[in-house]
Design a protein around this motif. Structure first.
Motif, PDB file in Angstrom:
ATOM      1  N   ASP A  27      38.720  -4.787  -5.000  1.00 57.87           N
ATOM      2  CA  ASP A  27      37.579  -3.934  -5.347  1.00 57.87           C
ATOM      3  C   ASP A  27      36.262  -4.653  -5.083  1.00 57.87           C
ATOM      4  OD1 ASP A  27      39.279  -1.938  -6.114  1.00 57.87           O
ATOM      5  OD2 ASP A  27      39.117  -2.344  -8.268  1.00 57.87           O
ATOM      6  N   THR A  28      36.196  -5.917  -5.424  1.00 55.88           N
ATOM      7  CA  THR A  28      34.977  -6.701  -5.203  1.00 55.88           C
ATOM      8  C   THR A  28      34.677  -6.839  -3.718  1.00 55.88           C
ATOM      9  OG1 THR A  28      35.403  -7.929  -7.236  1.00 55.88           O
ATOM     10  CG2 THR A  28      33.859  -8.915  -5.678  1.00 55.88           C
ATOM     11  N   VAL A  29      35.702  -7.102  -2.932  1.00 52.07           N
ATOM     12  CA  VAL A  29      35.520  -7.226  -1.479  1.00 52.07           C
ATOM     13  C   VAL A  29      35.024  -5.914  -0.885  1.00 52.07           C
ATOM     14  CG1 VAL A  29      36.742  -7.567   0.716  1.00 52.07           C
ATOM     15  CG2 VAL A  29      37.152  -9.115  -1.204  1.00 52.07           C
ATOM     16  N   ILE A  30      35.564  -4.801  -1.342  1.00 48.26           N
ATOM     17  CA  ILE A  30      35.145  -3.487  -0.839  1.00 48.26           C
ATOM     18  C   ILE A  30      33.672  -3.240  -1.137  1.00 48.26           C
ATOM     19  CG2 ILE A  30      35.439  -0.986  -1.183  1.00 48.26           C
ATOM     20  CD1 ILE A  30      37.602  -2.194   0.533  1.00 48.26           C
ATOM     21  N   VAL A  31      33.235  -3.546  -2.331  1.00 49.90           N
ATOM     22  CA  VAL A  31      31.832  -3.323  -2.697  1.00 49.90           C
ATOM     23  C   VAL A  31      30.920  -4.243  -1.891  1.00 49.90           C
ATOM     24  CG1 VAL A  31      30.154  -3.496  -4.568  1.00 49.90           C
ATOM     25  CG2 VAL A  31      32.362  -2.432  -4.983  1.00 49.90           C
ATOM     26  N   ILE A  32      31.307  -5.498  -1.723  1.00 50.47           N
ATOM     27  CA  ILE A  32      30.496  -6.432  -0.931  1.00 50.47           C
ATOM     28  C   ILE A  32      30.399  -5.944   0.508  1.00 50.47           C
ATOM     29  CG2 ILE A  32      30.451  -8.764   0.022  1.00 50.47           C
ATOM     30  CD1 ILE A  32      31.622  -9.714  -2.681  1.00 50.47           C
ATOM     31  N   THR A  33      31.499  -5.462   1.041  1.00 47.22           N
ATOM     32  CA  THR A  33      31.503  -4.920   2.400  1.00 47.22           C
ATOM     33  C   THR A  33      30.532  -3.749   2.520  1.00 47.22           C
ATOM     34  OG1 THR A  33      33.812  -5.559   2.650  1.00 47.22           O
ATOM     35  CG2 THR A  33      32.981  -3.948   4.196  1.00 47.22           C
ATOM     36  N   GLY A  34      30.452  -2.955   1.483  1.00 45.05           N
ATOM     37  CA  GLY A  34      29.526  -1.823   1.485  1.00 45.05           C
ATOM     38  C   GLY A  34      28.080  -2.253   1.624  1.00 45.05           C
ATOM     39  N   PHE A  35      27.745  -3.436   1.168  1.00 45.90           N
ATOM     40  CA  PHE A  35      26.384  -3.937   1.329  1.00 45.90           C
ATOM     41  C   PHE A  35      26.191  -4.631   2.665  1.00 45.90           C
ATOM     42  CE2 PHE A  35      26.608  -3.606  -3.306  1.00 45.90           C
ATOM     43  CZ  PHE A  35      25.421  -2.927  -3.548  1.00 45.90           C
ATOM     44  N   ILE A  36      27.266  -5.168   3.236  1.00 45.83           N
ATOM     45  CA  ILE A  36      27.161  -5.894   4.502  1.00 45.83           C
ATOM     46  C   ILE A  36      27.028  -4.950   5.692  1.00 45.83           C
ATOM     47  CG2 ILE A  36      28.431  -7.413   6.085  1.00 45.83           C
ATOM     48  CD1 ILE A  36      29.527  -8.842   3.604  1.00 45.83           C
ATOM     49  N   MET A  38      33.936   5.287  -2.855  1.00 47.76           N
ATOM     50  CA  MET A  38      32.971   6.342  -2.513  1.00 47.76           C
ATOM     51  C   MET A  38      31.570   5.743  -2.360  1.00 47.76           C
ATOM     52  SD  MET A  38      34.399   9.397  -4.989  1.00 47.76           S
ATOM     53  CE  MET A  38      32.800   9.844  -5.471  1.00 47.76           C
ATOM     54  N   PHE A  39      31.177   4.887  -3.299  1.00 47.44           N
ATOM     55  CA  PHE A  39      29.873   4.231  -3.243  1.00 47.44           C
ATOM     56  C   PHE A  39      29.741   3.394  -1.971  1.00 47.44           C
ATOM     57  CE2 PHE A  39      27.349   0.408  -4.313  1.00 47.44           C
ATOM     58  CZ  PHE A  39      26.114   1.018  -4.492  1.00 47.44           C
ATOM     59  N   THR A  40      30.794   2.628  -1.671  1.00 46.55           N
ATOM     60  CA  THR A  40      30.788   1.783  -0.485  1.00 46.55           C
ATOM     61  C   THR A  40      30.660   2.613   0.786  1.00 46.55           C
ATOM     62  OG1 THR A  40      32.155   0.165  -1.614  1.00 46.55           O
ATOM     63  CG2 THR A  40      32.125   0.064   0.774  1.00 46.55           C
ATOM     64  N   MET A  41      31.393   3.689   0.862  1.00 41.26           N
ATOM     65  CA  MET A  41      31.341   4.521   2.058  1.00 41.26           C
ATOM     66  C   MET A  41      29.974   5.180   2.210  1.00 41.26           C
ATOM     67  SD  MET A  41      33.974   4.301   3.991  1.00 41.26           S
ATOM     68  CE  MET A  41      33.836   2.561   3.657  1.00 41.26           C
ATOM     69  N   LEU A  42      29.374   5.602   1.087  1.00 43.93           N
ATOM     70  CA  LEU A  42      28.028   6.174   1.173  1.00 43.93           C
ATOM     71  C   LEU A  42      27.037   5.138   1.684  1.00 43.93           C
ATOM     72  CD1 LEU A  42      27.573   8.503  -1.913  1.00 43.93           C
ATOM     73  CD2 LEU A  42      27.598   9.106   0.510  1.00 43.93           C
ATOM     74  N   LEU A  43      27.186   3.894   1.230  1.00 46.13           N
ATOM     75  CA  LEU A  43      26.304   2.835   1.719  1.00 46.13           C
ATOM     76  C   LEU A  43      26.459   2.638   3.224  1.00 46.13           C
ATOM     77  CD1 LEU A  43      26.528   0.016  -0.988  1.00 46.13           C
ATOM     78  CD2 LEU A  43      24.565   1.469  -0.457  1.00 46.13           C
ATOM     79  N   SER A  44      27.618   2.905   3.746  1.00 46.61           N
ATOM     80  CA  SER A  44      27.863   2.748   5.181  1.00 46.61           C
ATOM     81  C   SER A  44      27.497   4.004   5.968  1.00 46.61           C
ATOM     82  CB  SER A  44      29.328   2.419   5.430  1.00 46.61           C
ATOM     83  OG  SER A  44      29.675   1.224   4.825  1.00 46.61           O
ATOM     84  N   ILE A  45      27.766   5.157   5.385  1.00 47.84           N
ATOM     85  CA  ILE A  45      27.532   6.418   6.090  1.00 47.84           C
ATOM     86  C   ILE A  45      26.050   6.664   6.333  1.00 47.84           C
ATOM     87  CG2 ILE A  45      27.676   8.937   5.814  1.00 47.84           C
ATOM     88  CD1 ILE A  45      30.446   8.470   4.523  1.00 47.84           C
ATOM     89  N   VAL A  46      25.210   6.331   5.377  1.00 48.85           N
ATOM     90  CA  VAL A  46      23.771   6.606   5.522  1.00 48.85           C
ATOM     91  C   VAL A  46      23.167   5.870   6.725  1.00 48.85           C
ATOM     92  CG1 VAL A  46      21.516   6.348   4.422  1.00 48.85           C
ATOM     93  CG2 VAL A  46      23.443   7.266   3.116  1.00 48.85           C
ATOM     94  N   PRO A  47      23.281   4.536   6.828  1.00 51.52           N
ATOM     95  CA  PRO A  47      22.680   3.888   7.995  1.00 51.52           C
ATOM     96  C   PRO A  47      23.387   4.241   9.300  1.00 51.52           C
ATOM     97  CG  PRO A  47      23.821   2.271   6.655  1.00 51.52           C
ATOM     98  CD  PRO A  47      23.829   3.555   5.892  1.00 51.52           C
ATOM     99  N   LEU A  48      24.688   4.496   9.243  1.00 53.48           N
ATOM    100  CA  LEU A  48      25.392   4.892  10.457  1.00 53.48           C
ATOM    101  C   LEU A  48      24.910   6.265  10.928  1.00 53.48           C
ATOM    102  CD1 LEU A  48      27.450   4.171  12.571  1.00 53.48           C
ATOM    103  CD2 LEU A  48      29.230   5.077  11.081  1.00 53.48           C
ATOM    104  N   SER A  49      24.636   7.162   9.998  1.00 55.22           N
ATOM    105  CA  SER A  49      24.088   8.479  10.355  1.00 55.22           C
ATOM    106  C   SER A  49      22.704   8.324  10.986  1.00 55.22           C
ATOM    107  CB  SER A  49      23.998   9.367   9.124  1.00 55.22           C
ATOM    108  OG  SER A  49      25.260   9.591   8.582  1.00 55.22           O
ATOM    109  N   VAL A  50      21.914   7.435  10.437  1.00 56.93           N
ATOM    110  CA  VAL A  50      20.587   7.160  11.015  1.00 56.93           C
ATOM    111  C   VAL A  50      20.752   6.611  12.423  1.00 56.93           C
ATOM    112  CG1 VAL A  50      18.522   5.720  10.829  1.00 56.93           C
ATOM    113  CG2 VAL A  50      19.460   6.818   8.782  1.00 56.93           C
ATOM    114  N   LEU A  51      21.676   5.681  12.601  1.00 57.09           N
ATOM    115  CA  LEU A  51      21.908   5.096  13.925  1.00 57.09           C
ATOM    116  C   LEU A  51      22.359   6.150  14.930  1.00 57.09           C
ATOM    117  CD1 LEU A  51      22.023   2.626  15.728  1.00 57.09           C
ATOM    118  CD2 LEU A  51      24.292   2.130  14.813  1.00 57.09           C
ATOM    119  N   VAL A  52      23.265   7.031  14.531  1.00 56.58           N
ATOM    120  CA  VAL A  52      23.717   8.104  15.424  1.00 56.58           C
ATOM    121  C   VAL A  52      22.537   9.014  15.781  1.00 56.58           C
ATOM    122  CG1 VAL A  52      25.152  10.189  15.548  1.00 56.58           C
ATOM    123  CG2 VAL A  52      26.118   8.064  14.659  1.00 56.58           C
TER     124      VAL A  52
END
Length: 87
Positions: free
Chosen positions: A8-17, A66-80
């Protein structure tokens, strides 16, 4: 700490990376005003995978994922969006 807590900790950290990794690409595209070197298929595929993981996490009610994926989806959506804009 047990394995699940470490995972769980690794997943959350990945969400910030992941957003930090995507930020230079967004800045580069905006700065150069061109996105020819960026693969839209790869970006869309990545976005589709992340949205699928988010939906699955929602269905199984996994708030950290869900939190981690949202952290990733937002900048990826901006990039797309920026990549399409400057194509």
């Amino acid at each position: 700490m047990d394995f699940v807590a470490i995972s769980d900790t690794v997943i959350v950290i990945t969400g910030f990376i992941i957003p930090i990794i995507l930020l230079p690409q967004i800045v580069r595209i905006i700065k150069l005003k061109e996105a020819n070197a960026v693969s839209l298929l790869t970006l869309w595929g990545s976005l589709l995978v992340q949205i699928s993981i988010f939906v699955n996490a929602y269905l199984h009610w996994q708030p950290q994922l869900m939190f981690t994926m949202l952290l990733s989806i937002v900048p990826l959506s901006v990039l797309v969006s920026v990549a399409h804009w400057y194509r």
